[in-house]
Design a protein around this motif. Structure first.
Motif, PDB file in Angstrom:
ATOM      1  N   GLU A 307       1.019  -1.285  -0.063  1.00  0.00           N
ATOM      2  CA  GLU A 307      -0.084   0.125  -0.047  1.00  0.00           C
ATOM      3  C   GLU A 307       0.905   1.384   0.032  1.00  0.00           C
ATOM      4  O   GLU A 307       1.755   1.365   0.796  1.00  0.00           O
ATOM      5  N   GLU A 308       0.467   2.048  -0.752  1.00  0.00           N
ATOM      6  CA  GLU A 308       1.196   3.510  -0.990  1.00  0.00           C
ATOM      7  C   GLU A 308       0.924   4.345   0.245  1.00  0.00           C
ATOM      8  O   GLU A 308      -0.122   4.674   0.229  1.00  0.00           O
ATOM      9  N   PRO A 309       1.779   4.872   1.061  1.00  0.00           N
ATOM     10  CA  PRO A 309       1.249   5.688   2.214  1.00  0.00           C
ATOM     11  C   PRO A 309       0.828   7.093   1.558  1.00  0.00           C
ATOM     12  O   PRO A 309       1.612   7.649   0.574  1.00  0.00           O
ATOM     13  N   ALA A 310      -0.139   7.611   2.002  1.00  0.00           N
ATOM     14  CA  ALA A 310      -0.647   8.976   1.626  1.00  0.00           C
ATOM     15  C   ALA A 310       0.276   9.899   2.298  1.00  0.00           C
ATOM     16  O   ALA A 310       0.461   9.836   3.500  1.00  0.00           O
ATOM     17  N   LEU A 311       0.294  11.323   1.719  1.00  0.00           N
ATOM     18  CA  LEU A 311       1.076  12.255   2.557  1.00  0.00           C
ATOM     19  C   LEU A 311      -0.079  12.815   3.377  1.00  0.00           C
ATOM     20  O   LEU A 311      -1.350  13.453   2.878  1.00  0.00           O
ATOM     21  N   ALA A 312       0.121  12.805   4.655  1.00  0.00           N
ATOM     22  CA  ALA A 312      -1.198  13.198   5.482  1.00  0.00           C
ATOM     23  C   ALA A 312      -0.509  14.088   6.685  1.00  0.00           C
ATOM     24  O   ALA A 312       0.683  13.886   7.060  1.00  0.00           O
ATOM     25  N   ASP A 313      -1.442  14.909   7.196  1.00  0.00           N
ATOM     26  CA  ASP A 313      -0.896  15.908   8.225  1.00  0.00           C
ATOM     27  C   ASP A 313      -0.854  15.007   9.587  1.00  0.00           C
ATOM     28  O   ASP A 313      -1.696  14.326  10.071  1.00  0.00           O
ATOM     29  N   ALA A 314       0.474  15.065  10.354  1.00  0.00           N
ATOM     30  CA  ALA A 314       0.753  14.398  11.380  1.00  0.00           C
ATOM     31  C   ALA A 314       0.502  15.583  12.723  1.00  0.00           C
ATOM     32  O   ALA A 314       0.887  15.261  13.792  1.00  0.00           O
ATOM     33  N   GLY A 315      -0.160  16.790  12.363  1.00  0.00           N
ATOM     34  CA  GLY A 315      -0.047  17.590  13.226  1.00  0.00           C
ATOM     35  C   GLY A 315       0.522  18.877  12.989  1.00  0.00           C
ATOM     36  O   GLY A 315       1.675  18.829  12.550  1.00  0.00           O
ATOM     37  N   GLY A 316      -0.436  20.132  13.036  1.00  0.00           N
ATOM     38  CA  GLY A 316       0.564  21.517  12.947  1.00  0.00           C
ATOM     39  C   GLY A 316       1.023  21.752  11.604  1.00  0.00           C
ATOM     40  O   GLY A 316       2.005  22.218  11.414  1.00  0.00           O
ATOM     41  N   GLY A 317       0.358  21.006  10.778  1.00  0.00           N
ATOM     42  CA  GLY A 317       0.708  21.217   9.352  1.00  0.00           C
ATOM     43  C   GLY A 317       2.000  20.540   8.863  1.00  0.00           C
ATOM     44  O   GLY A 317       2.802  20.934   7.860  1.00  0.00           O
ATOM     45  N   HIS A 318       2.487  19.436   9.511  1.00  0.00           N
ATOM     46  CA  HIS A 318       3.537  18.872   9.298  1.00  0.00           C
ATOM     47  C   HIS A 318       3.036  17.476   8.751  1.00  0.00           C
ATOM     48  O   HIS A 318       2.501  16.659   9.237  1.00  0.00           O
ATOM     49  N   LEU A 319       3.484  17.449   7.301  1.00  0.00           N
ATOM     50  CA  LEU A 319       2.625  16.232   6.575  1.00  0.00           C
ATOM     51  C   LEU A 319       3.713  15.221   6.339  1.00  0.00           C
ATOM     52  O   LEU A 319       5.012  15.258   6.122  1.00  0.00           O
TER      53      LEU A 319
END
Ligand SMILES: Nc1ncnc2c1ncn2[C@@H]1O[C@H](COP(=O)(O)OP(=O)(O)OP(=O)(O)O)[C@@H](O)[C@H]1O
Ligand SMILES: Nc1ncnc2c1ncn2[C@@H]1O[C@H](COP(=O)(O)OP(=O)(O)OP(=O)(O)O)[C@@H](O)[C@H]1O
Ligand code: SF4
Ligand code: SF4
Ligand SMILES: [Mg+2]
Ligand SMILES: [Mg+2]
Lengths: 339, 341
Positions: A307-319
């Motif tokens: 599965e390709e990991p999606a670019l997602a927000d880990a908090g505070g705009g840090h993707l």
């Protein structure tokens, strides 16, 4: 967060045809140079883009500035997609969006005088500034720290750093609001790099410019960027405020990249927590399934291949795009944390 | 520092080139000693004479326009005045070199295995085919090439930049030289690959005890691998120090500028990069006195000495650092402590 947006890239893709021609004369394969890149550049800010050779940085710069046509995706400037505009509209966009290149030697025409080079964009646009071309060019030369009396000299009479200043003056003459700088200091000596970096900062403050600043050198980007994006094989794998990305990188690749930069402090030699990547970057013609970094990642699991990991927000705009992002405990002893 | 045996002695080396525009003074009165197992770094900006120095050590500046004076002693032989046969005997077996661009060091028309074998056979004409093949595989394994038996039959273009540099290192080390000269061996590589290659060189050094002369413009690389450092400016050594001392209390104004200009990962120094104003001088027409004086913000502290008198390399400060500068020692230490870390 409420700073207005200067430029936005949405899902930009560039595939280059490659390989032998097939039966119908079609290329058999595609090189995925840029594969779904999205980012936001805010006014007056600098977005740094880093990554190793071949990861697609220059291609991305050329897509944004319309030196290359995108396979798909959008580049939004003033609320409008500019990827398929033409003619007068494109010329207007080119006025706002200028590019600075890496190589101060080959990017200047040796047969043109400095005055001709810097005024080139005025000529292309058919603009005659108030007070005349020469006056405007000399103002630009002054602005970037060149002697305006050298108006009639030729590129070979200048040093590398001075030639880069000529390139910068040329990129500024149309009063652009956005500058895309593709490794503008990589070919220069450190002392000259520092002069140019300081100049770019000064110009940004004085003229309110927005920058996309491309580099493979993480230390240079840290010095100049508000936001930083890390690319690997055509994709952004991590992006966020510089301070966050440098102090607490979430993607294993970013951590490895930071760890590999030689630290100019012999006391840090052999510091614990050093990560050494093995092997090379795979071919962009045939990238690995799932996560593209998995062939070099020490944290890879079966999921990473599927599965390709999606670019997602880990908090505070840090993707981050990773199934198993770095934990704080894994970064302990890392030599690059803020002092 | 000098308990070990010297393997390379350079005395008053000067190299100049005759060009249509005049004489280029590329290296001026350079002296240093390299000891067994030591790693000496040479750092300096583009054009400061690093590569010309490196080439002189193997007598590779062999153009008719080049003039070299001084002495370069390797294994008791003065490389600059020895016969061609003697120099050829030294090359590879006593002293070997790795360059910035691995592609230019490899022949595109021969397999990498053939090229390693050829380098070995020059100094081991008696070796059997089986011995040579075993040596090739041993070297490829040593430098970390996976599947050596298969890859030995491939051509340079089939390898990545980092892998090619590994092959070049295998060729350089196949005859177990006592000195490895590495001229910007990682400058063309990405940082993750650079780290692999530097690690490899250091591991091989531990294994066979060779001395390394590492040339780079990157102070980060110097800080990570060198034990002693020469800082070059306009063909001269301006500072010579132990690596820790150089970064702790640098003793030359040019070193101060270089250290200040490094955009470090450690501290975000937004807007505060100290720079060295101006650009390096033309080697056709070196500034009088101290060649650094047109760019030096301390020159005015010494009256007219900086423009009239070339400073000698002498010991300065509390550490065993040498520098070539007219500033009083107390002043050097005062500023050096502020600049260093
Ligand atoms: N015109 C082209 N035709 C085919 N392939 C191309 C073209 N331009 C770039 N590529 C390929 O696209 C990929 C990305 O190249 P790009 O120049 O964007 O990388 P980069 O990140 O700028 O690298 P570098 O740090 O070396 O400048 C590479 O594999 C490159 O070979
Ligand atoms: N064959 C030659 N003829 C004339 N001048 C030469 C020759 N070889 C080198 N030079 C000059 O000697 C000076 C020192 O060059 P050298 O290559 O040693 O610099 P360097 O310190 O290695 O720089 P870089 O970091 O760019 O590799 C330069 O000014 C160069 O132009
Ligand atoms: S998704 Fe998996 S392979 Fe990719 S970086 Fe994260 S842990 Fe590594
Ligand atoms: S000798 Fe003079 S010009 Fe040269 S470095 Fe020292 S203070 Fe500066
Ligand atoms: Mg590029
Ligand atoms: Mg060189």
């Amino acid at each position: 967060m409420f700073t207005p947006i200067a430029l936005e890239a949405k899902n930009l893709v560039k595939y280059f045809p490659t390989g032998h021609q097939g039966l119908l004369g079609r290329p058999t394969k595609e090189l995925k140079a840029v594969d779904g890149v999205s980012f936001v550049l805010r006014q007056g800010e600098t977005l740094g883009i880093v990554g190793e050779s071949g990861c697609g940085k220059s291609t991305l710069a050329r897509l944004i500035t319309r030196l290359l046509d995108a396979t798909s995706g959008e580049v939004i400037l003033d609320g409008k997609d500019i990827t398929s505009i033409k003619g007068r509209e494109l010329r207007a966009v080119r006025q706002k969006l200028q590019m600075i290149f890496q190589d101060p030697y080959s990017s200047l025409n040796p047969r043109h005088s400095v005055g001709q080079i810097i005024s080139g964009p005025l000529e292309v646009q058919g603009i005659i500034p108030d007070g005349g071309v020469k006056k405007r060019v000399q103002e630009m030369m002054e602005l970037v720290g060149l002697n305006p009396e050298h108006y009639n000299r030729y590129p070979h009479e200048f040093s590398g750093g001075q030639r880069q200043r000529i390139g910068i003056a040329r990129s500024l003459i149309l009063n652009p609001s956005i500058i895309i700088a593709d490794e503008p200091v990589s070919a220069l000596d450190v002392s000259i790099q520092a002069q140019i970096l300081n100049l770019l900062e000064k110009l940004q403050q004085e003229l309110g410019l927005s920058f996309v600043f491309i580099a493979h050198d993480l230390s240079v980007v840290r010095h100049i960027a508000d936001q930083v994006a890390v690319m690997y094989l055509g994709k952004i794998v991590e992006m966020g405020p510089s301070a966050d990305v440098y102090a607490s990188a979430l993607h294993p690749y970013t951590t490895a990249l930071l760890s590999a930069v030689p630290v100019p402090n012999p006391k840090m030699r052999g510091a614990s927590g050093r990560i050494r990547l093995e092997g090379d970057v795979p071919s962009p013609v045939d990238p690995p399934s799932g996560c593209r970094f998995r062939t070099r990642c020490w944290k890879a699991t079966d999921l990473c291949a599927l599965e390709e990991p999606a670019l997602a927000d880990a908090g505070g705009g840090h993707l981050v795009a990773c199934h198993h992002p770095m934990e704080a405990s894994e970064r302990a002893g890392k030599p690059h944390s803020d002092r | 520092m000098s308990s070990q045996k010297p393997v390379l002695i350079v005395e008053n080396l000067s190299v100049s080139f005759a060009t249509p525009d005049g004489i280029v003074h590329a290296v001026n009165d350079l002296s240093f000693v390299l000891h067994e197992g030591e790693t000496l770094g040479i750092v300096g900006e583009s054009g400061s004479g690093k590569s010309v120095t490196a080439a002189s050590l193997m007598r590779l500046n062999n153009s008719v326009t080049a003039t070299s004076t001084g002495r370069v002693v390797v294994a008791g032989v003065d490389v600059l005045s020895a016969s061609e046969a003697d120099v050829r005997r030294l090359r590879g077996s006593e002293i070997a070199m790795v360059f910035q661009d691995p592609m230019s060091a490899l022949n595109p028309y021969y397999t990498v295995g053939y090229q390693i074998a050829e380098a070995y056979e020059v100094h081991h004409p008696e070796a059997s085919k089986a011995q040579v093949n075993a040596k090739v595989l041993e070297m490829m394994t040593k430098v970390g090439i996976p599947n050596p038996a298969q890859r030995a039959d491939e051509y340079p273009h089939q390898f990545s930049g980092g892998m090619r540099q590994r092959i070049v290192i295998a060729i350089a080390l196949v005859n177990d030289p006592k000195i490895l000269i590495a001229d910007e061996p990682t400058t063309a590589l990405d940082v993750t690959v650079q780290a692999q290659i530097l690690d490899l060189m250091l591991a091989l050094q531990v294994e066979n005890g060779m001395a390394i002369l590492l040339i780079t413009h990157d102070l980060g690389v110097i800080a990570e691998v060198a034990r002693d450092v020469l800082v070059m400016y306009a063909g001269r050594v301006v500072e010579k120090a132990d690596v820790e001392d150089l970064f702790e209390i640098p003793t030359h104004p040019y070193s101060w500028g270089l250290l200040g200009a490094v955009a470090s990962l450690e501290v975000s120094s937004r807007g505060h990069l100290r720079t060295i104003e101006g650009t390096p001088p033309s080697l056709l027409n070196l500034p009088s006195g101290c060649a650094f004086h047109p760019r030096c913000s301390f020159a005015s502290e010494n009256g007219s000495r900086c423009t009239t008198e070339t400073p000698l390399l002498v010991q300065k400060g509390p550490k065993h650092s040498f520098s070539a500068c007219h500033l009083p020692v107390e002043r050097i230490v005062e500023i050096g402590q502020k600049v260093g870390n």
